[in-house]
Design an enzyme around this catalytic site. Structure first.
Site, PDB file in Angstrom:
ATOM      1  N   GLY A 115       0.841  -1.184   0.000  1.00 50.82           N
ATOM      2  CA  GLY A 115       0.000   0.000   0.000  1.00 50.82           C
ATOM      3  C   GLY A 115       0.876   1.233   0.000  1.00 50.82           C
ATOM      4  CB  SER A 116       0.007   4.823  -0.091  1.00 54.14           C
ATOM      5  OG  SER A 116      -0.798   4.817   1.090  1.00 54.14           O
TER       6      SER A 116
ATOM      7  CD  GLU B 264       2.376  -0.748   3.442  1.00 49.82           C
ATOM      8  OE1 GLU B 264       2.071  -0.064   4.432  1.00 49.82           O
ATOM      9  OE2 GLU B 264       1.577  -1.017   2.531  1.00 49.82           O
TER      10      GLU B 264
ATOM     11  CD  GLU C 293      -4.062  -6.617   3.265  1.00 50.72           C
ATOM     12  OE1 GLU C 293      -5.121  -7.223   2.983  1.00 50.72           O
ATOM     13  OE2 GLU C 293      -3.845  -5.435   2.902  1.00 50.72           O
TER      14      GLU C 293
ATOM     15  CG  HIS D  67      -1.806  -0.523   3.417  1.00 55.09           C
ATOM     16  ND1 HIS D  67      -0.909   0.515   3.471  1.00 55.09           N
ATOM     17  CD2 HIS D  67      -2.995   0.024   3.058  1.00 55.09           C
ATOM     18  CE1 HIS D  67      -1.521   1.639   3.157  1.00 55.09           C
ATOM     19  NE2 HIS D  67      -2.791   1.376   2.914  1.00 55.09           N
TER      20      HIS D  67
ATOM     21  CG  HIS E   4     -15.217 -27.159  19.182  1.00 56.77           C
ATOM     22  ND1 HIS E   4     -15.542 -27.708  17.967  1.00 56.77           N
ATOM     23  CD2 HIS E   4     -15.563 -25.854  19.078  1.00 56.77           C
ATOM     24  CE1 HIS E   4     -16.049 -26.774  17.172  1.00 56.77           C
ATOM     25  NE2 HIS E   4     -16.073 -25.646  17.824  1.00 56.77           N
TER      26      HIS E   4
ATOM     27  N   GLY F 228      -8.580 -23.065  14.735  1.00 59.35           N
ATOM     28  CA  GLY F 228      -9.909 -23.110  14.156  1.00 59.35           C
ATOM     29  C   GLY F 228     -10.295 -21.943  13.282  1.00 59.35           C
TER      30      GLY F 228
END
Length: 542
Positions: free
Chosen positions: A27-28, A30, A49, A72, A279, A403
């Site tokens: 992105g800008s 980076e 991502e 980003h 669980h 999970g």
């Protein structure tokens, strides 16, 4: 003379610790990081991502070094958090860096700025920081890397304002941190005495065994004490030879069911797992009445909140190695310990259309070349998978122990990329459900761009089978939102550059599996299977 910058120090440090493959979605904030991009680094573009972080994790599991992911700002970090959560729970070392708006803009809440960047990924990172000054970035990177690689390993987060990269900095020393440690000799002697005198001991093996490549030592411990062996509930890795005569199977994530399976044992030794992962809610004791439990793990948090037993804070390999020197080899015979009845494999179901998942899994087992690394994300059929595809090699099985779906495909892509880079000749096989596949389907594009050696086997039952199974446990026959018909994965894959086909007949299965595994690059097989109408976690019976 050109000034030495934060960027120079960053790449120099990454180079020296082996983090030269960067998984990201730019992105800008980076862009300044990429100025004068070094020729010896590879940027692996992910289209979302989650894919970047999970693929970096898969790469880390292959190399044994920390993965590196570039995200980003706040939005990109937010997209990635399911994968960050998995990396944390599964103890995968990933250094995650995120772009941030320039420091001069931060007081004014700028567009694409992160208000409290260090807080956003917590608590599912081992450390999280935006350095106070630009010149502190290299030191913070080095510290983050050391934290990621120290047991219990896991992801770390570093927010870097975009104007830091061009600021002057100093090189950072690469220091060694030796992360293996063992419990006290007195504690290990107490455990050894318990193993030497127990009537019927049992080992419960968790992901920590595989993480430390301690399977040979644990197998020897089981053999010399003639202990039965279970794998811990919902384990993200295997950790024991599942073809061994002492192996009993996989514990279910239900309290009463675990107690039932361990009822015959008077000593329970848990290695590299929590006590225990559940669980659904259960009642009653955590272990059988009269049984003594020892718990070995390297995570202080795990040993602190474990509900029962004696915990030893230790990494697994040195502790088990020490135990082997304290074991009485005559105790097993003297106490009359016996190996369990062989588990065997379930009978292969009859050929039907749609195909029984057991038939498909048996076909996969027969087709897989020896040494294939298997990644699994098929919660609807995980019990059937474990019953029919035994794992017998260290590092041979990867899944999510937490999970959060969307992990399996990009994890497999990253692991396959590492195999391609290393030239090992390994092929990775991903067994995944149709619902799971759609969480991170963008990873197919990355697989195609890098031509990774990956076979994707989708068990397609046109729905969220695990949700339906849990619903049946609660008396619901078809929970709303659990059907996902008419997904054409072969067409989706082709649009992202991966060849594949869809099959639904037993007559097609063997040939299609052979073709998918013989393909040089990524290949997808969309396999129509019948739904399983049983509830999840049925009551235990011998």
């Amino acid at each position: 003379m050109t000034e030495y910058t934060v960027r120079d120090a960053f790449y120099d440090y990454c180079r020296r610790v082996g983090m030269t493959t960067i998984f990201g979605n730019p992105g800008s904030t980076e862009l300044k990081m990429f100025t004068d991009w070094p020729d010896d680094f590879e940027y692996v573009l992910a289209l979302q991502e989650t894919v970047a972080v999970a693929a970096a994790a898969g790469h880390a599991l292959g190399t044994g070094r920390a993965g590196l992911a570039s995200l980003h700002s706040a939005g990109g970090v937010g997209h990635s958090l399911g994968a960050v959560f998995n990396a944390y729970r599964d103890r995968v070392p990933v250094v995650i860096i995120a772009g941030q708006q320039g420091r001069a803009m931060l007081p004014y809440r700028p567009f694409l700025g992160a208000d409290e960047p260090a807080e956003f990924p917590r608590p599912y990172v081992k450390s999280s920081l935006q350095p106070a000054r630009a010149e502190d970035v290299p030191v913070a990177l080095a510290e983050a890397h050391r934290i990621a690689m120290t047991h219990p390993r896991g992801p770390v987060f570093l927010s870097i304002p975009e104007d830091d990269w061009d600021k002057p900095a100093e090189p950072v020393e690469v220091r060694e941190v030796r992360g293996d440690f063992s419990a006290s000799p007195e504690a290990l002697a107490e455990l050894a005495e318990a193993l030497n005198t127990a009537r019927n001991p049992v080992l419960v093996v968790g992901s920590g065994v595989d993480d430390e490549q301690a399977m040979p030592q644990v197998v020897e411990l089981a053999e010399r004490t003639r202990s039965h062996v279970w794998i811990s509930p919902l384990s993200g890795r295997s950790g024991f030879d599942e073809t061994h005569e002492l192996f009993r199977g996989f514990l279910p994530p239900v309290r009463e069911h675990i107690v039932g399976r361990l009822a015959e044992h008077d000593l329970i030794v848990v290695l590299g797992a929590q006590v225990f992962a559940y669980h659904v809610h259960g009642e009653g004791p955590f272990v059988p009445e009269g049984a003594r439990l020892f718990h070995l793990d390297c995570d202080p948090k795990q040993v602190a909140w474990s509900p029962t037993g004696t915990s030893l804070l230790t990494t697994i390999k040195p502790a088990v190695t020490s135990l082997l020197g304290l074991i009485d080899d005559g105790a097993a015979d003297r106490l009359g310990r016996t190996a369990p009845e062989p588990r065997g494999l379930p009978a292969t179901p009859a050929a039907t259309e749609p195909m029984d998942v057991g038939l498909v899994l048996d076909g996969i087992r027969a087709a897989l070349p020896e040494g294939t690394v298997i990644v699994e994300e098929v919660p609807s059929y995980r019990d059937a998978f474990h019953a029919r595809i035994p794992i017998n090699q260290s590092g041979g099985f990867l899944t999510t122990g937490s999970g959060a779906l969307g992990w399996g495909l990009p994890l497999a892509v990253g692991r396959a990329l590492e195999a391609a880079q290393a030239g090992t000749g390994e092929r990775i096989a991903l067994v995944i459900g149709d619902g799971s596949m759609m969480y991170s389907v963008q990873a197919l594009w990355t697989a195609a761009q890098h031509d990774v050696p990956l076979t994707i086997l989708i068990l397609n039952n046109s729905g969220y089978g695990a949700v339906k199974a849990l619903g049946r446990r609660l008396g619901m026959q078809n929970p709303p939102g659990s059907d996902i018909p008419e997904l054409d994965f072969a067409t989706v894959a082709a649009g992202l550059g991966v060849p594949g086909r869809r099959i639904g007949s037993p007559d097609e299965l063997d040939k299609a599996l052979a073709e998918s595994l013989a393909h040089s690059g990524p290949y997808l097989l969309d396999i129509t299977v019948a739904s399983d109408n049983s509830p999840m976690y049925q009551p235990w019976a011998q």
